[in-house]
Design a protein around this motif. Structure first.
Motif, PDB file in Angstrom:
ATOM      1  N   GLY A  75      52.582  38.534  48.931  1.00 59.76           N
ATOM      2  CA  GLY A  75      52.572  39.828  49.619  1.00 59.76           C
ATOM      3  C   GLY A  75      53.436  40.879  48.956  1.00 59.76           C
ATOM      4  O   GLY A  75      54.568  41.134  49.404  1.00 59.76           O
ATOM      5  N   LEU A  76      52.918  41.489  47.908  1.00 58.97           N
ATOM      6  CA  LEU A  76      53.674  42.576  47.258  1.00 58.97           C
ATOM      7  C   LEU A  76      53.343  43.893  47.949  1.00 58.97           C
ATOM      8  O   LEU A  76      52.179  44.299  48.012  1.00 58.97           O
ATOM      9  N   GLY A  77      54.367  44.555  48.479  1.00 55.78           N
ATOM     10  CA  GLY A  77      54.164  45.823  49.190  1.00 55.78           C
ATOM     11  C   GLY A  77      54.267  47.021  48.261  1.00 55.78           C
ATOM     12  O   GLY A  77      54.775  46.927  47.144  1.00 55.78           O
ATOM     13  N   ASP A  78      53.808  48.175  48.740  1.00 58.98           N
ATOM     14  CA  ASP A  78      53.778  49.405  47.926  1.00 58.98           C
ATOM     15  C   ASP A  78      55.176  49.805  47.482  1.00 58.98           C
ATOM     16  O   ASP A  78      55.402  50.123  46.309  1.00 58.98           O
ATOM     17  N   ARG A  79      56.125  49.801  48.406  1.00 54.85           N
ATOM     18  CA  ARG A  79      57.501  50.178  48.037  1.00 54.85           C
ATOM     19  C   ARG A  79      58.062  49.170  47.031  1.00 54.85           C
ATOM     20  O   ARG A  79      58.701  49.548  46.032  1.00 54.85           O
ATOM     21  N   ASP A  80      57.782  47.910  47.279  1.00 56.66           N
ATOM     22  CA  ASP A  80      58.290  46.830  46.412  1.00 56.66           C
ATOM     23  C   ASP A  80      57.729  46.965  44.998  1.00 56.66           C
ATOM     24  O   ASP A  80      58.422  46.711  44.013  1.00 56.66           O
ATOM     25  N   PHE A  81      56.475  47.398  44.889  1.00 55.76           N
ATOM     26  CA  PHE A  81      55.849  47.566  43.576  1.00 55.76           C
ATOM     27  C   PHE A  81      56.692  48.473  42.676  1.00 55.76           C
ATOM     28  O   PHE A  81      56.803  48.240  41.470  1.00 55.76           O
ATOM     29  N   ALA A  82      57.326  49.486  43.267  1.00 55.91           N
ATOM     30  CA  ALA A  82      58.113  50.422  42.437  1.00 55.91           C
ATOM     31  C   ALA A  82      59.239  49.672  41.714  1.00 55.91           C
ATOM     32  O   ALA A  82      59.501  49.917  40.527  1.00 55.91           O
ATOM     33  N   THR A  83      59.869  48.761  42.429  1.00 54.25           N
ATOM     34  CA  THR A  83      60.953  47.965  41.814  1.00 54.25           C
ATOM     35  C   THR A  83      60.416  47.179  40.623  1.00 54.25           C
ATOM     36  O   THR A  83      61.019  47.147  39.554  1.00 54.25           O
ATOM     37  N   HIS A  84      59.239  46.581  40.804  1.00 54.81           N
ATOM     38  CA  HIS A  84      58.699  45.724  39.745  1.00 54.81           C
ATOM     39  C   HIS A  84      58.181  46.552  38.564  1.00 54.81           C
ATOM     40  O   HIS A  84      58.271  46.127  37.410  1.00 54.81           O
ATOM     41  N   VAL A  85      57.700  47.760  38.842  1.00 56.19           N
ATOM     42  CA  VAL A  85      57.249  48.640  37.748  1.00 56.19           C
ATOM     43  C   VAL A  85      58.444  49.040  36.889  1.00 56.19           C
ATOM     44  O   VAL A  85      58.421  48.902  35.660  1.00 56.19           O
ATOM     45  N   ILE A  86      59.520  49.438  37.553  1.00 56.39           N
ATOM     46  CA  ILE A  86      60.706  49.862  36.796  1.00 56.39           C
ATOM     47  C   ILE A  86      61.286  48.687  36.019  1.00 56.39           C
ATOM     48  O   ILE A  86      61.594  48.780  34.833  1.00 56.39           O
ATOM     49  N   ARG A  87      61.379  47.524  36.704  1.00 56.61           N
ATOM     50  CA  ARG A  87      61.949  46.343  36.035  1.00 56.61           C
ATOM     51  C   ARG A  87      61.114  45.985  34.812  1.00 56.61           C
ATOM     52  O   ARG A  87      61.654  45.765  33.718  1.00 56.61           O
ATOM     53  N   THR A  88      59.804  45.987  34.955  1.00 62.23           N
ATOM     54  CA  THR A  88      58.915  45.586  33.849  1.00 62.23           C
ATOM     55  C   THR A  88      59.005  46.582  32.700  1.00 62.23           C
ATOM     56  O   THR A  88      59.055  46.213  31.527  1.00 62.23           O
ATOM     57  N   GLN A  89      59.078  47.866  33.065  1.00 65.27           N
ATOM     58  CA  GLN A  89      59.178  48.915  32.037  1.00 65.27           C
ATOM     59  C   GLN A  89      60.483  48.757  31.242  1.00 65.27           C
ATOM     60  O   GLN A  89      60.503  48.804  30.011  1.00 65.27           O
ATOM     61  N   MET A  90      61.590  48.493  31.953  1.00 64.17           N
ATOM     62  CA  MET A  90      62.888  48.363  31.266  1.00 64.17           C
ATOM     63  C   MET A  90      62.925  47.100  30.411  1.00 64.17           C
ATOM     64  O   MET A  90      63.412  47.112  29.283  1.00 64.17           O
ATOM     65  N   LEU A  91      62.359  45.991  30.950  1.00 63.18           N
ATOM     66  CA  LEU A  91      62.322  44.744  30.169  1.00 63.18           C
ATOM     67  C   LEU A  91      61.505  44.963  28.897  1.00 63.18           C
ATOM     68  O   LEU A  91      61.894  44.542  27.807  1.00 63.18           O
ATOM     69  N   ALA A  92      60.380  45.679  29.053  1.00 62.40           N
ATOM     70  CA  ALA A  92      59.507  45.932  27.888  1.00 62.40           C
ATOM     71  C   ALA A  92      60.218  46.819  26.861  1.00 62.40           C
ATOM     72  O   ALA A  92      59.988  46.711  25.660  1.00 62.40           O
ATOM     73  N   ALA A  93      61.123  47.659  27.339  1.00 65.74           N
ATOM     74  CA  ALA A  93      61.868  48.534  26.424  1.00 65.74           C
ATOM     75  C   ALA A  93      63.009  47.772  25.747  1.00 65.74           C
ATOM     76  O   ALA A  93      63.714  48.324  24.903  1.00 65.74           O
TER      77      ALA A  93
END
Ligand code: FO1
Length: 311
Positions: free
Chosen positions: A90-108
């Motif tokens: 159950g990934l929620g809309d607000r929670d998705f923002a955390t995972h987008v930022i985390r993934t973007q920073m890890l990828a960087a």
């Protein structure tokens, strides 16, 4: 006072809220379990780090103990409409923002510890939250079901299967190569006391202890643990399924023996478990239910007092 605490999911995060209010002036470093981490839809999700961050930062879905308050699931529904799997997490809309930022920073190229620090800049949890490692070490579970004997990610066993299929083995894939995250060993070394909250002793605390270097560092410190089992049953979650999987009795004694006297100096148990014992460990019995913020604060204060007395 410098306190280090190892934390997993819901129980650990709630206990830490009590510890913060019991020791307002203390410098608390939380070493968070990352064995539960999973990549979904190309995004890196760190459930136990997020549960601590959201719980202490005031964003947690209180009754669930995970995920965000006032959450919606529009993105999840749209992914399902496309037939995207998995649909059981159950990934929620607000929670998705955390995972987008985390993934973007890890990828960087930022390590998970720096990503976690950046996310905590927003949430201000009041503790220093460190992942147990910046390296990937994931908990997988070996099961046998209609599809035969196979290893599934911990989250599939925990969330999709609700631990209904016996775990033949629970293993931390990548543990041998993983190193403690920067600051972890230093924080343990500098700690006045170490507290083990009533987190899952196998897949949360036990996972953190498998990162090479962490258990020996803790054994040199004064450590007080809080039993996650009261009268033979876990307060919440499925610690019993995890303990059974590793051949440990679901009891305050079983977990005490699992942690051992090399690690533990003190062990807080519920009154009905007052008779548990292990040479070299001071056992103290008191109510353990975190039924209110006051009860949680008093429990944390008792754990802290015992640790100070033993240090
Ligand atoms: N637990 C569930 O039982 N069902 C879920 O759908 C679920 C989604 C979820 C999403 C984000 C997150 O951070 C945690 C989530 N959890 C869910 C809890 C998670 O499985 C546990 O918190 C830990 O992995 C075990 O402590």
């Amino acid at each position: 006072m410098r306190i280090v605490s190892l934390a997993g999911g819901i129980g650990g995060a709630r206990f830490l809220r009590g510890l913060l209010s019991a020791a307002p002036g203390a410098e608390i470093t939380v070493i968070g379990n990352t064995g539960d981490d999973i990549t979904l839809f190309g995004l890196r999700v760190c459930p136990d780090l997020d549960t601590v961050m959201y719980t202490l930062g005031g964003g947690i879905n209180e009754e669930q103990g995970w995920g965000r308050a006032a959450e919606t699931f529009t993105v999840k529904a749209e992914l399902a409409a496309y037939g995207m799997e998995p649909q059981w997490f159950g990934l929620g809309d607000r929670d998705f923002a955390t995972h987008v930022i985390r993934t973007q920073m890890l990828a960087a190229g930022y390590p998970l510890s720096q990503v976690t620090e950046a996310l905590c800049d927003r949430w201000r949890p009041g503790v220093r939250l460190l992942p147990m490692s910046d390296d990937r070490a994931e908990t997988h579970v070996v099961i046998t079901d209609a599809e035969g004997r196979r290893a599934v990610h911990f989250q599939e066993w925990w969330v999709r299967l609700r631990a209904s299929v016996p775990a033949e083995r629970i293993l931390l894939v990548g543990a041998e190569e993983a190193k403690p995250a920067p600051g972890v060993l230093e924080a343990i070394e500098a700690a006045d006391v170490v507290i083990l909250p009533p987190s899952n002793p196998v897949v949360s605390i036990g996972t953190i202890l498998q990162i090479p270097g962490i258990r020996p560092a803790l054994e040199a410190k004064t450590v007080v643990g809080v039993s996650p089992i009261i009268g033979g049953a876990p307060v919440r979650g499925m610690a019993d399924a995890c303990l059974t999987a590793i051949g440990v009795e679901t009891s305050a004694q079983g977990v005490l023996d699992l942690y051992g006297s090399a690690l533990l100096d003190g062990w807080l148990v519920a009154e009905e478990d007052a008779e548990v014992s292990l040479a070299g460990v001071r056992v103290a019995a008191r109510p353990l239910l975190m039924s209110s913020p006051e009860a949680t604060r008093e429990l944390a204060a008792a754990a802290l007092a015992l640790a100070v007395e033993l240090s």
